[in-house]
Design an enzyme around this catalytic site. Structure first.
Site, PDB file in Angstrom:
ATOM      1  N   ARG A 177      -2.434 -12.498   0.570  1.00  0.00           N
ATOM      2  CA  ARG A 177      -2.173 -11.239  -0.167  1.00  0.00           C
ATOM      3  C   ARG A 177      -1.488 -11.481  -1.509  1.00  0.00           C
ATOM      4  O   ARG A 177      -0.655 -10.683  -1.950  1.00  0.00           O
ATOM      5  CB  ARG A 177      -1.315 -10.262   0.645  1.00  0.00           C
ATOM      6  CG  ARG A 177      -1.959  -9.703   1.862  1.00  0.00           C
ATOM      7  CD  ARG A 177      -3.262  -8.947   1.584  1.00  0.00           C
ATOM      8  NE  ARG A 177      -3.902  -8.638   2.827  1.00  0.00           N
ATOM      9  CZ  ARG A 177      -4.682  -9.514   3.468  1.00  0.00           C
ATOM     10  NH1 ARG A 177      -4.954 -10.694   2.953  1.00  0.00           N
ATOM     11  NH2 ARG A 177      -5.217  -9.186   4.613  1.00  0.00           N
ATOM     12  N   SER A 201      -2.113  -1.193   4.673  1.00  0.00           N
ATOM     13  CA  SER A 201      -0.905  -1.755   5.289  1.00  0.00           C
ATOM     14  C   SER A 201       0.230  -1.700   4.282  1.00  0.00           C
ATOM     15  O   SER A 201       0.080  -2.166   3.157  1.00  0.00           O
ATOM     16  CB  SER A 201      -1.143  -3.215   5.679  1.00  0.00           C
ATOM     17  OG  SER A 201      -2.169  -3.281   6.630  1.00  0.00           O
ATOM     18  N   GLU A 239       3.449  -4.444   0.555  1.00  0.00           N
ATOM     19  CA  GLU A 239       2.180  -4.947   0.018  1.00  0.00           C
ATOM     20  C   GLU A 239       1.742  -4.177  -1.234  1.00  0.00           C
ATOM     21  O   GLU A 239       1.389  -4.798  -2.234  1.00  0.00           O
ATOM     22  CB  GLU A 239       1.112  -4.871   1.104  1.00  0.00           C
ATOM     23  CG  GLU A 239      -0.213  -5.446   0.671  1.00  0.00           C
ATOM     24  CD  GLU A 239      -1.315  -5.233   1.698  1.00  0.00           C
ATOM     25  OE1 GLU A 239      -1.194  -5.724   2.824  1.00  0.00           O
ATOM     26  OE2 GLU A 239      -2.300  -4.571   1.348  1.00  0.00           O
TER      27      GLU A 239
HETATM   28  C1  LIG Z   1      -7.122   2.896   3.950  1.00  0.00           C
HETATM   29  C2  LIG Z   1      -6.853   1.593   3.243  1.00  0.00           C
HETATM   30  C3  LIG Z   1      -7.217   0.395   3.826  1.00  0.00           C
HETATM   31  C4  LIG Z   1      -6.976  -0.830   3.161  1.00  0.00           C
HETATM   32  N1  LIG Z   1      -7.343  -1.993   3.769  1.00  0.00           N
HETATM   33  C5  LIG Z   1      -7.112  -3.173   3.150  1.00  0.00           C
HETATM   34  C6  LIG Z   1      -7.482  -4.411   3.781  1.00  0.00           C
HETATM   35  O1  LIG Z   1      -8.046  -4.440   4.875  1.00  0.00           O
HETATM   36  N2  LIG Z   1      -7.205  -5.568   3.133  1.00  0.00           N
HETATM   37  C7  LIG Z   1      -6.606  -5.594   1.903  1.00  0.00           C
HETATM   38  O2  LIG Z   1      -6.389  -6.692   1.367  1.00  0.00           O
HETATM   39  N3  LIG Z   1      -6.263  -4.445   1.281  1.00  0.00           N
HETATM   40  C8  LIG Z   1      -6.495  -3.245   1.870  1.00  0.00           C
HETATM   41  N4  LIG Z   1      -6.121  -2.068   1.260  1.00  0.00           N
HETATM   42  C9  LIG Z   1      -5.461  -2.124  -0.052  1.00  0.00           C
HETATM   43  C10 LIG Z   1      -6.404  -1.869  -1.256  1.00  0.00           C
HETATM   44  O3  LIG Z   1      -7.533  -1.150  -0.897  1.00  0.00           O
HETATM   45  C11 LIG Z   1      -6.847  -3.153  -1.943  1.00  0.00           C
HETATM   46  O4  LIG Z   1      -5.717  -3.886  -2.375  1.00  0.00           O
HETATM   47  C12 LIG Z   1      -7.748  -2.887  -3.149  1.00  0.00           C
HETATM   48  O5  LIG Z   1      -8.270  -4.096  -3.638  1.00  0.00           O
HETATM   49  C13 LIG Z   1      -7.047  -2.154  -4.299  1.00  0.00           C
HETATM   50  O6  LIG Z   1      -8.041  -1.770  -5.217  1.00  0.00           O
HETATM   51  P1  LIG Z   1      -7.823  -0.581  -6.246  1.00  0.00           P
HETATM   52  O7  LIG Z   1      -8.962  -0.599  -7.195  1.00  0.00           O
HETATM   53  O8  LIG Z   1      -7.610   0.687  -5.517  1.00  0.00           O
HETATM   54  O9  LIG Z   1      -6.498  -1.054  -6.965  1.00  0.00           O
HETATM   55  P2  LIG Z   1      -5.321  -0.139  -7.557  1.00  0.00           P
HETATM   56  O10 LIG Z   1      -4.551   0.480  -6.440  1.00  0.00           O
HETATM   57  O11 LIG Z   1      -5.854   0.773  -8.603  1.00  0.00           O
HETATM   58  O12 LIG Z   1      -4.423  -1.258  -8.235  1.00  0.00           O
HETATM   59  C14 LIG Z   1      -3.713  -2.188  -7.457  1.00  0.00           C
HETATM   60  C15 LIG Z   1      -3.019  -3.174  -8.398  1.00  0.00           C
HETATM   61  O13 LIG Z   1      -4.000  -3.915  -9.110  1.00  0.00           O
HETATM   62  C16 LIG Z   1      -3.873  -3.698 -10.515  1.00  0.00           C
HETATM   63  N5  LIG Z   1      -5.233  -3.636 -11.061  1.00  0.00           N
HETATM   64  C17 LIG Z   1      -6.264  -2.883 -10.634  1.00  0.00           C
HETATM   65  N6  LIG Z   1      -7.366  -3.172 -11.355  1.00  0.00           N
HETATM   66  C18 LIG Z   1      -7.016  -4.113 -12.262  1.00  0.00           C
HETATM   67  C19 LIG Z   1      -7.699  -4.815 -13.288  1.00  0.00           C
HETATM   68  N7  LIG Z   1      -9.002  -4.626 -13.556  1.00  0.00           N
HETATM   69  N8  LIG Z   1      -7.001  -5.716 -14.028  1.00  0.00           N
HETATM   70  C20 LIG Z   1      -5.690  -5.950 -13.784  1.00  0.00           C
HETATM   71  N9  LIG Z   1      -4.994  -5.319 -12.824  1.00  0.00           N
HETATM   72  C21 LIG Z   1      -5.656  -4.415 -12.062  1.00  0.00           C
HETATM   73  C22 LIG Z   1      -3.109  -2.400 -10.648  1.00  0.00           C
HETATM   74  O14 LIG Z   1      -2.405  -2.364 -11.894  1.00  0.00           O
HETATM   75  C23 LIG Z   1      -2.168  -2.489  -9.466  1.00  0.00           C
HETATM   76  O15 LIG Z   1      -1.095  -3.335  -9.778  1.00  0.00           O
HETATM   77  C24 LIG Z   1      -6.353  -0.834   1.893  1.00  0.00           C
HETATM   78  C25 LIG Z   1      -5.991   0.395   1.309  1.00  0.00           C
HETATM   79  C26 LIG Z   1      -6.232   1.593   1.966  1.00  0.00           C
HETATM   80  C27 LIG Z   1      -5.852   2.887   1.318  1.00  0.00           C
END
Ligand SMILES: Cc1cc2nc3c(=O)[nH]c(=O)nc-3n(C[C@H](O)[C@H](O)[C@H](O)COP(=O)(O)OP(=O)(O)OC[C@H]3O[C@@H](n4cnc5c(N)ncnc54)[C@H](O)[C@@H]3O)c2cc1C
Length: 345
Positions: free
Chosen positions: A165, A243, A337
């Site tokens: 992570r 999580s 996380e």
């Molecule tokens: C229901 C649910 C289930 C999930 N299950 C998992 C799982 O099984 N495994 C897991 O690892 N995660 C899980 N997650 C967490 C999450 O979905 C992941 O971490 C996902 O990759 C985040 O993507 P996002 O586009 O929503 O990022 P955001 O929430 O928009 O951003 C997260 C971080 O990344 C940065 N960021 C986003 N895009 C960029 C970019 N292009 N350049 C630089 N920085 C950037 C943001 O500034 C922030 O710091 C889950 C979340 C939810 C709500």
């Protein structure tokens, strides 16, 4: 001209929490992303790069800067012959849609990452993982704009600092704008060998088996649905950031103090990973814990969920209660996380 007040970030996050940013811009191409972020950096203004908002906790007071919504699209495939190929995906592509395409095209290695919300640009940030796979297993390189040195840099996978992570991108907040992720896939309709006991049980197959990737995806989605880990607007158990706490990685001494029935997995260098969910439950916080508008999911102890009328302050209060309860019971301090934006635990 006075710009209209942007909407609260609650509308752009899966927790549905968080106040407005000072400015909100949506950018749908690479040059525009670099130009926008570089301009804000030059002006010394804070920037929040936002993908799908599924791994952020934004303060009720909002964000005192520009939120940049990454919406650039595009998938480029390069066939290198001999069964191997690389696929480069723009950061604004939906992650799960990309997984579906990978399975349809016979690109092996991300099928167990089905159903994870968010966009492709964010997956290297915390090296997303689930059910025995991590994106680091399939990433060849990550293309970035380095905000510190104002230049574009491509990191080979080995230089991304991937760990459980985490990555160099997460370790250095506000430095790396991710502009593209290149995956290296083997071709085939069969999945990578199953590596996760719960998934193998669900598929009624031994660890190490390879099954049709579409079948593996269906089983993963099933498991995720049962845990409230698939987004569903009608189900408050999914109004979360996934999580909330990572599984602690302990040195040999700390691991030796764990109760004998605590889960433990080898984590390299004599270290041991244990289960945050187990610690939380054993500290008295069961599924559905809480009476307020933010509670633990009724399906999964690790998800803090907004029941509809919650605030970020409520969420952080519950997170502190759980973190402090686990620390008092086991002497282990859980780490969050999701990325905290203007908020502190
Ligand atoms: C229901 C649910 C289930 C999930 N299950 C998992 C799982 O099984 N495994 C897991 O690892 N995660 C899980 N997650 C967490 C999450 O979905 C992941 O971490 C996902 O990759 C985040 O993507 P996002 O586009 O929503 O990022 P955001 O929430 O928009 O951003 C997260 C971080 O990344 C940065 N960021 C986003 N895009 C960029 C970019 N292009 N350049 C630089 N920085 C950037 C943001 O500034 C922030 O710091 C889950 C979340 C939810 C709500």
């Amino acid at each position: 001209m006075v710009e209209p007040t942007p909407p609260p970030l609650a509308e752009l996050t899966t927790l549905r929490l968080g106040g407005p940013p000072k400015r909100l811009v949506e950018v749908d191409d690479e040059a525009g992303l670099v130009a926008e972020v570089a301009a804000r950096d030059r002006a010394g203004e804070p920037v929040l790069v936002l993908g799908g908002g599924s791994n952020v906790v934004v303060a009720d007071g909002g964000f005192d800067g520009t939120a940049v919504l990454v919406r650039s699209r595009g998938v480029q495939v390069a066939d290198h012959g001999g069964g191997g190929l690389t696929v480069t995906v723009a950061p604004g592509e939906d992650w799960d849609a990309f997984v579906v395409r990978a399975i349809d095209e016979g690109w092996r290695g991300v099928e167990c990452l089905s159903g994870i919300p968010g966009l492709c640009g964010a997956v290297p940030m915390q090296n997303v993982g689930a059910y025995g796979q991590e994106v680091a297993d399939s990433i060849a390189s990550v293309h970035t704009y380095d905000r510190k040195h104002q230049r574009q840099v491509t990191y080979a996978a080995g230089d991304c600092g991937f760990g459980y992570r985490t990555s160099r991108f997460k370790r250095e907040p506000d430095r790396h704008l991710i502009l593209g992720v290149t995956f290296q896939f083997a071709r085939g309709d069969l999945s990578a060998p199953l590596a996760y006991a719960e998934l193998a049980r669900r598929l009624d197959a031994p660890i190490g088996t390879r099954l049709p990737s579409a079948e593996v995806r269906a089983a993963v989605l099933d498991l995720r649905r049962g845990k409230g880990m698939l987004l569903d607007p009608a189900d408050h158990d999914t109004w979360s950031a996934g999580s909330f706490f990572t599984n602690p990685i302990l040195d040999a001494t700390a691991a030796g103090r764990l109760p004998t029935d605590a889960p433990r997995w080898p984590a390299g260098d004599d270290r041991v990973k244990t289960s945050a969910a187990w610690l939380i439950e054993r500290s008295g916080f069961g599924k559905g814990y809480g009476t307020g508008p933010v509670r633990l999911s009724t399906k999964h102890t690790l998800a803090l969920t907004n029941r509809g009328a919650g605030t970020t302050a409520d969420l952080l209060a519950l997170a502190r209660e759980i973190r402090d309860g686990v620390a008092a019971r086991f002497g282990i301090v859980l780490e969050n996380e999701p990325v905290l934006v203007g908020a502190e635990l």
